[in-house]
Structure formats: structure tokens, C-alpha cells
Design a protein around this motif. Structure first.
Motif, short mmCIF file in Angstrom:
data_model
loop_
_atom_site.label_atom_id
_atom_site.label_comp_id
_atom_site.label_asym_id
_atom_site.label_seq_id
_atom_site.Cartn_x
_atom_site.Cartn_y
_atom_site.Cartn_z
N HIS A 90 11.44 30.46 7.81
CA HIS A 90 11.28 31.88 7.51
C HIS A 90 12.52 32.46 6.83
O HIS A 90 12.46 33.53 6.22
N GLU A 91 13.65 31.75 6.95
CA GLU A 91 14.87 32.24 6.32
C GLU A 91 14.74 32.35 4.80
O GLU A 91 15.42 33.17 4.16
N LEU A 92 13.86 31.53 4.21
CA LEU A 92 13.70 31.57 2.75
C LEU A 92 13.14 32.91 2.30
O LEU A 92 13.68 33.56 1.40
N THR A 93 12.06 33.34 2.93
CA THR A 93 11.46 34.61 2.54
C THR A 93 12.31 35.80 3.00
O THR A 93 12.35 36.83 2.34
N GLU A 94 12.99 35.66 4.14
CA GLU A 94 13.85 36.74 4.60
C GLU A 94 15.02 36.95 3.64
O GLU A 94 15.39 38.10 3.33
N ALA A 95 15.60 35.84 3.16
CA ALA A 95 16.70 35.96 2.20
C ALA A 95 16.22 36.57 0.88
O ALA A 95 16.91 37.39 0.27
N ALA A 96 15.03 36.16 0.46
CA ALA A 96 14.47 36.72 -0.77
C ALA A 96 14.17 38.21 -0.61
O ALA A 96 14.38 39.01 -1.54
N LEU A 97 13.71 38.60 0.59
CA LEU A 97 13.43 40.01 0.84
C LEU A 97 14.71 40.84 0.81
O LEU A 97 14.75 41.96 0.28
N VAL A 98 15.79 40.30 1.37
CA VAL A 98 17.08 40.99 1.35
C VAL A 98 17.59 41.15 -0.08
O VAL A 98 18.19 42.17 -0.45
N ASP A 99 17.33 40.14 -0.92
CA ASP A 99 17.76 40.19 -2.31
C ASP A 99 16.88 41.08 -3.17
O ASP A 99 17.13 41.21 -4.39
N GLY A 100 15.87 41.68 -2.58
CA GLY A 100 15.02 42.61 -3.33
C GLY A 100 13.82 41.98 -3.99
O GLY A 100 13.20 42.61 -4.87
N ILE B 135 8.61 31.17 -4.50
CA ILE B 135 9.34 30.57 -3.38
C ILE B 135 8.42 29.73 -2.50
O ILE B 135 8.67 28.55 -2.26
N THR B 136 7.35 30.34 -2.00
CA THR B 136 6.50 29.65 -1.04
C THR B 136 5.57 28.64 -1.70
O THR B 136 5.44 27.50 -1.24
N LEU B 137 4.91 29.04 -2.77
CA LEU B 137 3.90 28.17 -3.39
C LEU B 137 4.48 26.85 -3.91
O LEU B 137 3.85 25.80 -3.72
N PRO B 138 5.66 26.83 -4.56
CA PRO B 138 6.20 25.53 -4.98
C PRO B 138 6.46 24.57 -3.82
O PRO B 138 6.38 23.35 -4.01
N LEU B 139 6.77 25.10 -2.64
CA LEU B 139 7.00 24.24 -1.49
C LEU B 139 5.72 23.69 -0.90
O LEU B 139 5.76 22.77 -0.07
N CYS B 140 4.59 24.23 -1.32
CA CYS B 140 3.29 23.79 -0.78
C CYS B 140 2.58 22.81 -1.69
O CYS B 140 1.37 22.59 -1.55
N SER C 193 10.04 40.90 -4.61
CA SER C 193 8.75 41.48 -4.25
C SER C 193 7.91 40.46 -3.48
O SER C 193 8.24 39.26 -3.44
N VAL C 194 6.83 40.92 -2.88
CA VAL C 194 5.95 40.03 -2.14
C VAL C 194 5.35 38.97 -3.07
O VAL C 194 5.23 37.80 -2.71
N TRP C 195 4.95 39.38 -4.27
CA TRP C 195 4.37 38.42 -5.21
C TRP C 195 5.39 37.33 -5.58
O TRP C 195 5.04 36.16 -5.69
N ARG C 196 6.65 37.72 -5.77
CA ARG C 196 7.66 36.73 -6.12
C ARG C 196 7.91 35.79 -4.96
O ARG C 196 8.12 34.59 -5.17
N MET C 197 7.92 36.29 -3.73
CA MET C 197 8.09 35.41 -2.56
C MET C 197 6.95 34.40 -2.46
O MET C 197 7.15 33.26 -2.06
N PHE D 216 -0.64 32.71 2.88
CA PHE D 216 0.70 33.30 2.79
C PHE D 216 0.78 34.59 3.58
O PHE D 216 1.76 34.84 4.31
N TYR D 217 -0.23 35.42 3.48
CA TYR D 217 -0.20 36.72 4.15
C TYR D 217 -0.24 36.58 5.67
O TYR D 217 0.51 37.25 6.38
N VAL D 218 -1.11 35.68 6.17
CA VAL D 218 -1.26 35.58 7.63
C VAL D 218 -0.17 34.73 8.26
O VAL D 218 0.05 34.80 9.48
N SER D 219 0.55 33.93 7.47
CA SER D 219 1.58 33.06 8.05
C SER D 219 2.99 33.61 7.90
O SER D 219 3.86 33.30 8.71
N ARG D 220 3.23 34.43 6.88
CA ARG D 220 4.59 34.91 6.63
C ARG D 220 4.82 36.34 7.07
O ARG D 220 5.95 36.82 7.06
#
Length: 298
Positions: free
Chosen positions: A188-198, A208-213, A200-204, A106-110
Motif C-alpha cells: 500500500h506504500e506505493l499508492t500512499e506515496a503517489a497520493l502524497v506526491d499529488g 502504478i498498480t496496473l503495470p504490477l498486475c 490522481s486516482v487514475w494515475r495510481m 483497484f477500487y475495492v482493494s486499494r
């Protein structure tokens, strides 16, 4: 409408059989038989008593076929106890490997930073190092690490924890590489939208990311379960007490000091392979899809 269509299909001339296709099928059949031959031969030997094979040889027509060797192998090796030992090692190792490698991926890809590719290469390079190269310093380090009250031996050596840690260390690089390629294919729009909504990195990562994997995680979980279950090298080196060994190393209990019954050992080896077959057939789709994970451009 289906009847005329079927009639037209029957009237169409069949394409000629190409010699290359025939050779391909012959090659595949021969290769499959070559891979299955040792398994079938072990099954044939396990069904025969040792007295018969010692008298007539293994290449002979059987007079008696029974399941006595399987029963004796299961009882003499105390297989239930060693199955539990293997679960104690394999389940935490698989879960920890997937958790830690997904964090790295997650860290190196997002996130874009200068050393993200280098960091991924460092994790992946660990898989290129032969295990035999580091066994001596690793063995000495395990003897020096004291864990009083945590392990039965009081050290990292001769403990299930030691095997769990070494499996996590060696398998995380491959899993991080595969998961990073899979995560790069996610929008990348998924994490960008989550970041705009406030968020945290852990929540993203976690929500968000882990269920899609899940497809990639399931495939890697299948592969890891089979690899760790079948491990023999680390168990025989880092475990000294017979009662603490996993199932693959416990097959030594079927070998005597002056005499070994090959038919009994073959039956024991086939019994130990049953859990991996169950895992494979239960998660066959994920296993096959795992062979192509990360093959697409991400």
C-alpha cells in the motif's frame, strides 16, 4: 569437485518405493488416458473415410488414413470466415473484461469504505447465476434494443456487439475477484506515496498498480480467450444469421438435413481446437500460474 559428489550420490541407498506413490502414479496415468481418449478417438475417426467406418465399424483396423476430412471440413464450413467472426467477438470481449474488472478490483482493494466487500460480492455473485435462468428475459431484451446504424441487424440481437457485452458481463465478476486478491498483495506504500506526491486516482491505477498486475492480467487473458472462444450457448441463442456465428456454432454447417458425416464433423471440431491449443502452449506459464492466483494471503 563434481565427480566425488556424483559418486557419493550413486552410493547412497535409494529410498524405498512406497505403495501409495505407486498407486498415485497409476491413478494419474489412468486419469490422463481417460481425458485423452475422446481426443485420440476423434483424431482416429477424422483420419478415416466415412465409407470405411460405415462398412467395418469404428472399432476396426484402418485400411486408409488421410487428411481429406480435414481439407473438406475446412472448405465446406468456410472456416476462415468464422475464425474472423470469432476474433471480432473474442478480442474486444477479453480486453474490455480485463479493463473493467481491473478498475473494480483497484477500487475495492486499494480504498477502504463500508461497502467495498459487498460490492465485490455483487460482482462475484453474477458468476453463480446459471446462464439458462436468464436466457428468456435476456433474449426478449436483446430483441427490444434497437441500434440502427451500429449493427447490421439494427438490433442488439444477432450482432457481434451483443455477444461481446454478454461475455463481458458474465466474466467480469470472476476477473474482479481474482485481480482484487492480487492487488491486495501489493504494498500500500506505493499508492500512499503517489497520493502524497499529488497523483490522481487514475494515475495510481493506470501507471502504478496496473503495470504490477501484468502476470495476473496475462493469466486471466489466457483463461478468458479460451472460455470465450469455446462458447457455444450464447452464440447459438443470440445469433440467428449463419454468417454472423462464431467458429463453434459454425460446425452446424457440416451437418446435413438428412445425413451427417461423423468423421467430417470430428475433423472440423479438431480444426476449431487448434487456436486454443496455440494460445495455451504460447502462454502456458501464465495459464498454470492463473490456477493459483489469489491463493496466497493478500
Amino acid at each position: 569437485m563434481s565427480t566425488p559428489t556424483a559418486a557419493l550420490d550413486r552410493q547412497r541407498p535409494r529410498p524405498p518405493v512406497r505403495p501409495a506413490r505407486v498407486l498415485l502414479h497409476v491413478f494419474l496415468v489412468v486419469t490422463s488416458l481417460a481425458w485423452l481418449a475422446p481426443l485420440l478417438w476423434a483424431m482416429f475417426a477424422a483420419l478415416r473415410p466415412y465409407g470405411e467406418t460405415s462398412e467395418k465399424g469404428y472399432v476396426s483396423w484402418p485400411d486408409t488414413l488421410s487428411l481429406d476430412n480435414f481439407k473438406n471440413a475446412f472448405q465446406q464450413s468456410d472456416m476462415t470466415h468464422y475464425f474472423v467472426n470469432t476474433l471480432v467477438i473474442a478480442v474486444p470481449a477479453v480486453l474490455l473484461t480485463l479493463l473493467l474488472s481491473s478498475m473494480v478490483a483497484f477500487y475495492v482493494s486499494r480504498f477502504d469504505f463500508r461497502l467495498n466487500v459487498f460490492l465485490l460480492l455483487v460482482f462475484t455473485a453474477g458468476n453463480l447465476l446459471p446462464q439458462q435462468v436468464i436466457i428468456t428475459p435476456l433474449y426478449r431484451m436483446y430483441l427490444l434494443v434497437d441500434l440502427p446504424g451500429i449493427t447490421a441487424s439494427g438490433k442488439l440481437y444477432d450482432s457481434a456487439l451483443g455477444l461481446v457485452l454478454i461475455h463481458v458481463a458474465f466474466q467480469s465478476g470472476f476477473c474482479a475477484f481474482v485481480l482484487s486478491n492480487y492487488m491486495r498483495s501489493l504494498p500500500h506504500e506505493l499508492t500512499e506515496a503517489a497520493l502524497v506526491d499529488g497523483a490522481s486516482v487514475w494515475r495510481m491505477y493506470w501507471q502504478i498498480t496496473l503495470p504490477l498486475c501484468k502476470p495476473a492480467m496475462a493469466a486471466l487473458g489466457t483463461l478468458l480467450s479460451i472460455w470465450i472462444y469455446n462458447d457455444f450457448f450464447w452464440a447459438i441463442v443470440l445469433i440467428s444469421t449463419g454468417e454472423n456465428m462464431p467458429i463453434t456454432s459454425a460446425l452446424n454447417n457440416l451437418s446435413g438435413q438428412y445425413f451427417t458425416d461423423p468423421n467430417l464433423v470430428a475433423a472440423g471440431a479438431l480444426l476449431t481446437a487448434i487456436p486454443t491449443l496455440i494460445v495455451y502452449f504460447a502462454l502456458q506459464r501464465q495459464f498454470v500460474s492463473g490456477l493459483t492466483l489469489g491463493a496466497n494471503k493478500g
